[in-house]
Design a protein around this motif. Structure first.
Motif, PDB file in Angstrom:
ATOM      1  N   PRO A  90      -5.886  23.950  12.657  1.00 33.02           N
ATOM      2  CA  PRO A  90      -6.727  25.051  12.194  1.00 33.02           C
ATOM      3  C   PRO A  90      -7.234  24.814  10.780  1.00 33.02           C
ATOM      4  O   PRO A  90      -6.637  24.071  10.004  1.00 33.02           O
ATOM      5  CB  PRO A  90      -5.809  26.276  12.263  1.00 33.02           C
ATOM      6  N   VAL A  91      -8.338  25.459  10.454  1.00 32.46           N
ATOM      7  CA  VAL A  91      -8.928  25.338   9.123  1.00 32.46           C
ATOM      8  C   VAL A  91      -8.786  26.655   8.373  1.00 32.46           C
ATOM      9  O   VAL A  91      -8.716  27.728   8.972  1.00 32.46           O
ATOM     10  CB  VAL A  91     -10.416  24.931   9.203  1.00 32.46           C
ATOM     11  N   LYS A  92      -8.780  26.564   7.053  1.00 34.38           N
ATOM     12  CA  LYS A  92      -8.612  27.753   6.226  1.00 34.38           C
ATOM     13  C   LYS A  92      -9.904  28.559   6.137  1.00 34.38           C
ATOM     14  O   LYS A  92      -9.886  29.792   6.096  1.00 34.38           O
ATOM     15  CB  LYS A  92      -8.156  27.348   4.831  1.00 34.38           C
ATOM     16  N   ARG A  93     -11.029  27.842   6.119  1.00 29.05           N
ATOM     17  CA  ARG A  93     -12.310  28.520   5.902  1.00 29.05           C
ATOM     18  C   ARG A  93     -13.399  27.822   6.714  1.00 29.05           C
ATOM     19  O   ARG A  93     -13.399  26.598   6.858  1.00 29.05           O
ATOM     20  CB  ARG A  93     -12.669  28.481   4.418  1.00 29.05           C
ATOM     21  N   VAL A  94     -14.335  28.615   7.234  1.00 31.02           N
ATOM     22  CA  VAL A  94     -15.512  28.081   7.918  1.00 31.02           C
ATOM     23  C   VAL A  94     -16.756  28.632   7.253  1.00 31.02           C
ATOM     24  O   VAL A  94     -16.855  29.845   7.004  1.00 31.02           O
ATOM     25  CB  VAL A  94     -15.531  28.459   9.417  1.00 31.02           C
ATOM     26  N   LEU A  95     -17.692  27.742   6.937  1.00 31.98           N
ATOM     27  CA  LEU A  95     -19.026  28.170   6.526  1.00 31.98           C
ATOM     28  C   LEU A  95     -19.932  27.953   7.728  1.00 31.98           C
ATOM     29  O   LEU A  95     -20.267  26.824   8.087  1.00 31.98           O
ATOM     30  CB  LEU A  95     -19.538  27.376   5.326  1.00 31.98           C
ATOM     31  N   SER A  96     -20.289  29.054   8.374  1.00 28.32           N
ATOM     32  CA  SER A  96     -21.075  29.027   9.595  1.00 28.32           C
ATOM     33  C   SER A  96     -22.545  29.204   9.226  1.00 28.32           C
ATOM     34  O   SER A  96     -22.971  30.293   8.841  1.00 28.32           O
ATOM     35  CB  SER A  96     -20.590  30.154  10.516  1.00 28.32           C
ATOM     36  N   GLY A 118      -5.198  34.538   8.460  1.00 25.51           N
ATOM     37  CA  GLY A 118      -5.528  34.866   7.076  1.00 25.51           C
ATOM     38  C   GLY A 118      -6.711  34.101   6.533  1.00 25.51           C
ATOM     39  O   GLY A 118      -7.087  34.278   5.372  1.00 25.51           O
ATOM     40  N   GLY A 119      -7.319  33.239   7.371  1.00 27.81           N
ATOM     41  CA  GLY A 119      -8.476  32.461   6.947  1.00 27.81           C
ATOM     42  C   GLY A 119      -9.757  33.271   6.952  1.00 27.81           C
ATOM     43  O   GLY A 119      -9.739  34.499   7.128  1.00 27.81           O
ATOM     44  N   GLU A 120     -10.882  32.580   6.772  1.00 30.39           N
ATOM     45  CA  GLU A 120     -12.151  33.273   6.572  1.00 30.39           C
ATOM     46  C   GLU A 120     -13.283  32.541   7.295  1.00 30.39           C
ATOM     47  O   GLU A 120     -13.333  31.315   7.300  1.00 30.39           O
ATOM     48  CB  GLU A 120     -12.470  33.349   5.074  1.00 30.39           C
ATOM     49  N   VAL A 121     -14.173  33.328   7.880  1.00 31.92           N
ATOM     50  CA  VAL A 121     -15.439  32.810   8.395  1.00 31.92           C
ATOM     51  C   VAL A 121     -16.566  33.438   7.579  1.00 31.92           C
ATOM     52  O   VAL A 121     -16.668  34.668   7.491  1.00 31.92           O
ATOM     53  CB  VAL A 121     -15.647  33.133   9.884  1.00 31.92           C
ATOM     54  N   ILE A 122     -17.375  32.595   6.957  1.00 32.66           N
ATOM     55  CA  ILE A 122     -18.542  33.054   6.203  1.00 32.66           C
ATOM     56  C   ILE A 122     -19.789  32.799   7.048  1.00 32.66           C
ATOM     57  O   ILE A 122     -20.056  31.653   7.423  1.00 32.66           O
ATOM     58  CB  ILE A 122     -18.671  32.312   4.859  1.00 32.66           C
ATOM     59  N   ARG A 132      -5.133  45.672  10.799  1.00 33.65           N
ATOM     60  CA  ARG A 132      -4.760  44.366  10.255  1.00 33.65           C
ATOM     61  C   ARG A 132      -5.427  43.304  11.111  1.00 33.65           C
ATOM     62  O   ARG A 132      -5.008  43.076  12.247  1.00 33.65           O
ATOM     63  CB  ARG A 132      -3.233  44.196  10.257  1.00 33.65           C
ATOM     64  N   CYS A 133      -6.467  42.668  10.564  1.00 37.26           N
ATOM     65  CA  CYS A 133      -7.220  41.667  11.317  1.00 37.26           C
ATOM     66  C   CYS A 133      -6.746  40.263  10.972  1.00 37.26           C
ATOM     67  O   CYS A 133      -6.361  39.986   9.826  1.00 37.26           O
ATOM     68  CB  CYS A 133      -8.715  41.812  11.042  1.00 37.26           C
ATOM     69  N   ARG A 134      -6.769  39.386  11.938  1.00 38.30           N
ATOM     70  CA  ARG A 134      -6.237  38.036  11.759  1.00 38.30           C
ATOM     71  C   ARG A 134      -7.085  37.195  10.823  1.00 38.30           C
ATOM     72  O   ARG A 134      -6.572  36.378  10.045  1.00 38.30           O
ATOM     73  CB  ARG A 134      -6.131  37.337  13.127  1.00 38.30           C
ATOM     74  N   VAL A 135      -8.410  37.387  10.886  1.00 36.49           N
ATOM     75  CA  VAL A 135      -9.348  36.551  10.140  1.00 36.49           C
ATOM     76  C   VAL A 135     -10.269  37.444   9.311  1.00 36.49           C
ATOM     77  O   VAL A 135     -10.660  38.528   9.762  1.00 36.49           O
ATOM     78  CB  VAL A 135     -10.176  35.680  11.108  1.00 36.49           C
ATOM     79  N   ASN A 136     -10.624  37.008   8.129  1.00 42.16           N
ATOM     80  CA  ASN A 136     -11.596  37.721   7.303  1.00 42.16           C
ATOM     81  C   ASN A 136     -13.010  37.259   7.653  1.00 42.16           C
ATOM     82  O   ASN A 136     -13.250  36.061   7.864  1.00 42.16           O
ATOM     83  CB  ASN A 136     -11.322  37.447   5.822  1.00 42.16           C
ATOM     84  N   VAL A 137     -13.929  38.215   7.707  1.00 42.56           N
ATOM     85  CA  VAL A 137     -15.324  37.923   8.039  1.00 42.56           C
ATOM     86  C   VAL A 137     -16.194  38.318   6.857  1.00 42.56           C
ATOM     87  O   VAL A 137     -16.160  39.470   6.405  1.00 42.56           O
ATOM     88  CB  VAL A 137     -15.775  38.685   9.303  1.00 42.56           C
ATOM     89  N   THR A 138     -16.968  37.372   6.362  1.00 36.59           N
ATOM     90  CA  THR A 138     -17.802  37.583   5.185  1.00 36.59           C
ATOM     91  C   THR A 138     -19.249  37.271   5.514  1.00 36.59           C
ATOM     92  O   THR A 138     -19.542  36.243   6.144  1.00 36.59           O
ATOM     93  CB  THR A 138     -17.340  36.672   4.024  1.00 36.59           C
TER      94      THR A 138
END
Length: 412
Positions: A257-263, A289-293, A354-360
């Motif tokens: 798994p990756v910590k962050r994705v820039l989509s 706890g990771g993030e998708v941007i 409580r969401c698994r992933v942050n969405v930005t």
């Protein structure tokens, strides 16, 4: 019987495409019949002008009527200038948007009973549903689906009968099928082969259509529009053959798994309602706890056609199911979209959501609107693509929205 050409390691030449279409449509079943071509809108990668030209070449002069129906689902209609490029005018061919906002556009083809819905959904839902779809389909002798197959967040793999439901369907079956997918969850169903509960529901609805149903399913090389494969036959069979190829070419596997994705969202997605595919296809590889941007400087609105999403915001499935009396009277399709973009999570009255992933969102949508919808905000001017590409903790995905990313060893 299904005919197929190409495969995962193939790129078809235009001559091969035209020859395949001509051979498949040469039979006498089209002669003297009216034909409705159900095709995707501009949010799907597809060499539609080539395909329509090939179909027109094969059928013009043989059929009594040839209508192209753009399967919008509940997307915004395509304007005249867009349609002229998307489905260029050809002699004797009429092009129509699926006007889903007009009640007069629909015809009911029957009802699926509550008991049958319960069987198809594995007991997740149990209610009668009126099966309505654009009357152009039932007013033609033959309904021919033409469109691509990709991994899909609601049904497993898109294409086939999905172009009828939800493509040109009424709100009842759209809401029911999308909420069923939401209850299963996007992360669980996306890229799942075979007949998922949502696919089973869609196929059941399609069986009520009185017109003869056929499909020309294609597998597109994402980002180029070239074709890997084509299959033709009854929608269920043509779709299955294409989905087998899509599972090979549209799924990328990561070892960890990756910590962050820039989509990086392509411009064909004009609002978050459609650009959210850049999250669906990446959620499975993001660490807890990771993030998708979602990087989409061109996007200025959450949803042009569904402003109510700004009122309820984006939340995990359990947020809605734990407070069902509060939300049950809203369009379930809107609730489903909300859960699909917010991803996996949990909710209870004591601990909240409580969401698994942050969405930005890194878009042109104002910060107050983004945060009001329960999403993170990032000024797109502050996104440094080169720095993100050099960061070992960040996965940069160009042209996001079509290729599913999975962890190696995960089941599909």
């Amino acid at each position: 019987m299904t005919a197929q050409i190409g495969g995962a390691g193939t790129v078809l030449a235009e001559e091969q495409v035209r020859d395949f279409v001509a051979r498949q449509l040469a039979g006498p079943e089209f002669d003297g019949r009216s034909v409705c071509l159900v095709v995707p809108d501009g949010t799907r990668s597809c060499p539609l002008p080539l395909l329509l030209s090939a179909v027109h070449e094969a059928l013009y002069g043989r059929v009594t009527r040839l209508t192209v129906l753009i399967a919008l689902g509940t997307h915004a209609p395509m304007g005249e200038a867009e349609l002229a490029v998307h489905a260029p005018p050809l002699p004797g061919m009429t092009v129509l948007n699926h006007a889903w906002w007009e009640p007069s556009e629909f015809a009911s083809v029957g009802t699926i009973s509550a008991d049958r819905v319960g069987e198809l959904s594995g007991g997740l839902l149990r209610q009668d549903v009126d099966v309505r779809l654009n009357r152009a389909v039932v007013e033609h002798d033959i309904a021919l689906v033409i469109g691509p197959v990709f991994p899909h967040e609601v049904v497993g793999f898109s294409g086939g009968n999905k172009y009828f439901f939800p493509g040109v369907a009424g709100a009842e079956i759209i809401d029911l099928s999308h909420w069923l997918g939401a209850l299963i969850t996007s992360a669980e169903i996306i890229g799942t082969r075979g007949i998922t509960p949502v696919r089973a529901l869609i196929n059941e609805a399609a069986s009520l259509i009185p017109s003869r149903r056929l499909a020309l399913c294609v597998v597109v090389e994402s980002g180029s529009g070239r074709l890997h494969a084509m299959s033709y036959g009854p929608p269920e069979d043509a779709w299955s053959a294409a989905a087998d190829v899509s599972a090979e070419v549209h799924v990328r596997y990561l070892d960890r798994p990756v910590k962050r994705v820039l989509s990086v969202i392509p411009t064909k997605y004009e609002d978050i309602w459609t650009a959210a595919k850049g999250f669906y296809k990446l959620e499975p590889v993001v660490a807890d706890g990771g993030e998708v941007i979602l990087y989409a400087p061109h996007v200025r609105t959450i949803s042009e056609m569904h402003p109510e999403i700004e009122q309820i915001g984006y939340h995990c499935r359990d947020y809605f199911t734990a407070q069902w009396d509060r939300f049950k009277d809203l369009h379930w399709g809107v609730l489903a979209h909300s859960t699909h973009l917010r991803g996996a999570g949990a909710y209870d009255e004591v601990n909240g959501e409580r969401c698994r992933v942050n969405v930005t969102l890194a878009t042109a949508i104002p910060e107050d609107v983004v945060r009001g919808a329960n999403l993170g905000y990032l000024n797109p001017a502050d996104v440094d693509l080169a720095a993100c590409e050099a960061d070992p903790d960040t996965l940069v995905v160009p042209q996001a929205g079509e290729v599913l990313h999975r962890l190696r060893g995960s089941t599909a």
